[in-house]
Design a protein around this motif. Structure first.
Motif, mmCIF file in Angstrom:
data_model
loop_
_atom_site.group_PDB
_atom_site.id
_atom_site.type_symbol
_atom_site.label_atom_id
_atom_site.label_comp_id
_atom_site.label_asym_id
_atom_site.label_seq_id
_atom_site.Cartn_x
_atom_site.Cartn_y
_atom_site.Cartn_z
ATOM 1 N N ILE A 104 13.890 40.180 22.954
ATOM 2 C CA ILE A 104 12.720 40.301 23.830
ATOM 3 C C ILE A 104 11.750 39.153 23.603
ATOM 4 O O ILE A 104 11.207 38.580 24.558
ATOM 5 C CB ILE A 104 12.023 41.653 23.612
ATOM 6 C CG1 ILE A 104 12.966 42.800 23.971
ATOM 7 C CG2 ILE A 104 10.752 41.746 24.460
ATOM 8 C CD1 ILE A 104 12.468 44.156 23.564
ATOM 9 N N LYS A 105 11.514 38.787 22.347
ATOM 10 C CA LYS A 105 10.566 37.706 22.075
ATOM 11 C C LYS A 105 11.008 36.401 22.726
ATOM 12 O O LYS A 105 10.188 35.679 23.317
ATOM 13 C CB LYS A 105 10.400 37.494 20.571
ATOM 14 C CG LYS A 105 9.376 36.411 20.233
ATOM 15 C CD LYS A 105 9.261 36.185 18.738
ATOM 16 C CE LYS A 105 8.187 35.136 18.452
ATOM 17 N NZ LYS A 105 8.413 33.851 19.131
ATOM 18 N N THR A 106 12.290 36.086 22.632
ATOM 19 C CA THR A 106 12.809 34.868 23.252
ATOM 20 C C THR A 106 12.618 34.907 24.760
ATOM 21 O O THR A 106 12.234 33.911 25.380
ATOM 22 C CB THR A 106 14.295 34.686 22.909
ATOM 23 O OG1 THR A 106 14.426 34.534 21.493
ATOM 24 C CG2 THR A 106 14.872 33.455 23.594
ATOM 25 N N GLN A 107 12.883 36.060 25.366
ATOM 26 C CA GLN A 107 12.701 36.181 26.811
ATOM 27 C C GLN A 107 11.230 35.981 27.197
ATOM 28 O O GLN A 107 10.919 35.311 28.180
ATOM 29 C CB GLN A 107 13.203 37.546 27.294
ATOM 30 C CG GLN A 107 14.709 37.704 27.177
ATOM 31 C CD GLN A 107 15.259 38.976 27.810
ATOM 32 O OE1 GLN A 107 16.440 39.265 27.688
ATOM 33 N NE2 GLN A 107 14.444 39.749 28.498
ATOM 34 N N LEU A 108 10.324 36.558 26.426
ATOM 35 C CA LEU A 108 8.904 36.401 26.713
ATOM 36 C C LEU A 108 8.459 34.951 26.510
ATOM 37 O O LEU A 108 7.649 34.425 27.281
ATOM 38 C CB LEU A 108 8.080 37.333 25.826
ATOM 39 C CG LEU A 108 8.214 38.835 26.128
ATOM 40 C CD1 LEU A 108 7.528 39.661 25.047
ATOM 41 C CD2 LEU A 108 7.637 39.165 27.492
ATOM 42 N N ASP A 109 8.979 34.289 25.492
ATOM 43 C CA ASP A 109 8.664 32.875 25.261
ATOM 44 C C ASP A 109 9.127 32.019 26.439
ATOM 45 O O ASP A 109 8.418 31.106 26.875
ATOM 46 C CB ASP A 109 9.327 32.373 23.975
ATOM 47 C CG ASP A 109 8.558 32.761 22.726
ATOM 48 O OD1 ASP A 109 7.392 33.177 22.849
ATOM 49 O OD2 ASP A 109 9.125 32.650 21.622
ATOM 50 N N LEU A 110 10.304 32.314 26.944
ATOM 51 C CA LEU A 110 10.828 31.562 28.084
ATOM 52 C C LEU A 110 9.955 31.782 29.323
ATOM 53 O O LEU A 110 9.650 30.829 30.055
ATOM 54 C CB LEU A 110 12.275 31.975 28.361
ATOM 55 C CG LEU A 110 12.964 31.372 29.587
ATOM 56 C CD1 LEU A 110 12.828 29.851 29.622
ATOM 57 C CD2 LEU A 110 14.439 31.778 29.614
ATOM 58 N N ILE A 111 9.536 33.012 29.548
ATOM 59 C CA ILE A 111 8.658 33.297 30.687
ATOM 60 C C ILE A 111 7.341 32.542 30.559
ATOM 61 O O ILE A 111 6.842 31.951 31.524
ATOM 62 C CB ILE A 111 8.419 34.816 30.809
ATOM 63 C CG1 ILE A 111 9.696 35.510 31.295
ATOM 64 C CG2 ILE A 111 7.263 35.120 31.766
ATOM 65 C CD1 ILE A 111 9.630 37.022 31.281
#
Length: 208
Positions: A104-111
């Motif tokens: 989830i953290k990686t996805q949020l960072d990408l967003i």
């Protein structure tokens, strides 16, 4: 199937349910019982991280002092629900087949990187960050050819490089972003759009 983790709002949309209906459904399968058809009448643990009969895994992320899930049964896709509060997410698949690059953290960072709010963008200056914040949605939607071309040429290559380990396409490690083929960038964009749908930032119609 998508490699990305679903925000509960996106999963509800995919299943044709409201958030309240999704919550009720999840409570039912977690409890089990005689009113649930077999083999789902046995209580299913969605939170332990282990495999289960549904290949469905539930997790929480965000500020545990607040929740985004209590009063948003009519919520529409947006960035707002990712900004603060505790949200519920679901990952689909057997644990031994789930993409280990994804969390989830990686996805949020990408967003944050795509939308121009990531702290790492400070080194590029306020004007660069502001422009990305202004044009990312038109680029995602493909609603403006001029801004879409600008984003693809001036912003997307750096995102593709920074997160190159995430993509299903192999982005070359290069200091000259002009060496990244346009066709490759289009594949990266396709994955980003899919992520934004799964994270309930944009509606599924954006995939059409």
């Amino acid at each position: 199937s998508s490699k990305w983790i679903y925000h509960e709002g996106a999963l509800a949309t995919k299943l044709g349910l409201s958030l309240d209906q999704l919550h009720s459904f999840m409570q039912t399968i977690v409890r089990g019982g005689s009113n649930v058809p077999p083999p789902y009448n046995i209580a299913i643990d969605l939170d332990s991280g282990g495999d289960n009969i549904l290949n469905l895994h539930r997790m929480k992320h965000g500020d545990r002092s607040t929740s985004n899930s209590d009063d948003n049964s009519d919520e529409e896709p947006s960035l707002t629900h990712l900004a603060t509060g505790l949200s519920t997410y679901y990952q689909i698949g057997r644990k031994d087949t789930i993409d280990k690059r994804i969390n989830i953290k990686t996805q949020l960072d990408l967003i944050k990187m795509v939308t121009g709010t990531h702290p790492l963008l400070d080194k590029f200056g306020d004007e660069y960050k502001s422009r990305r914040q202004q044009i990312w949605k038109e680029w995602i939607e493909g609603s403006n050819n001029i801004t879409s071309a600008l984003y693809t040429s001036d912003h997307l290559p750096y995102i593709a490089l920074h997160f190159r380990r995430l993509w299903d396409v192999t982005v070359p490690l290069t200091e000259n972003v002009k060496e990244i083929p346009t066709a490759m960038l289009e594949l990266v964009k396709k994955e980003i759009v899919d992520l934004f749908v799964k994270m309930f930032v944009i509606p599924p119609s954006a995939l059409d």
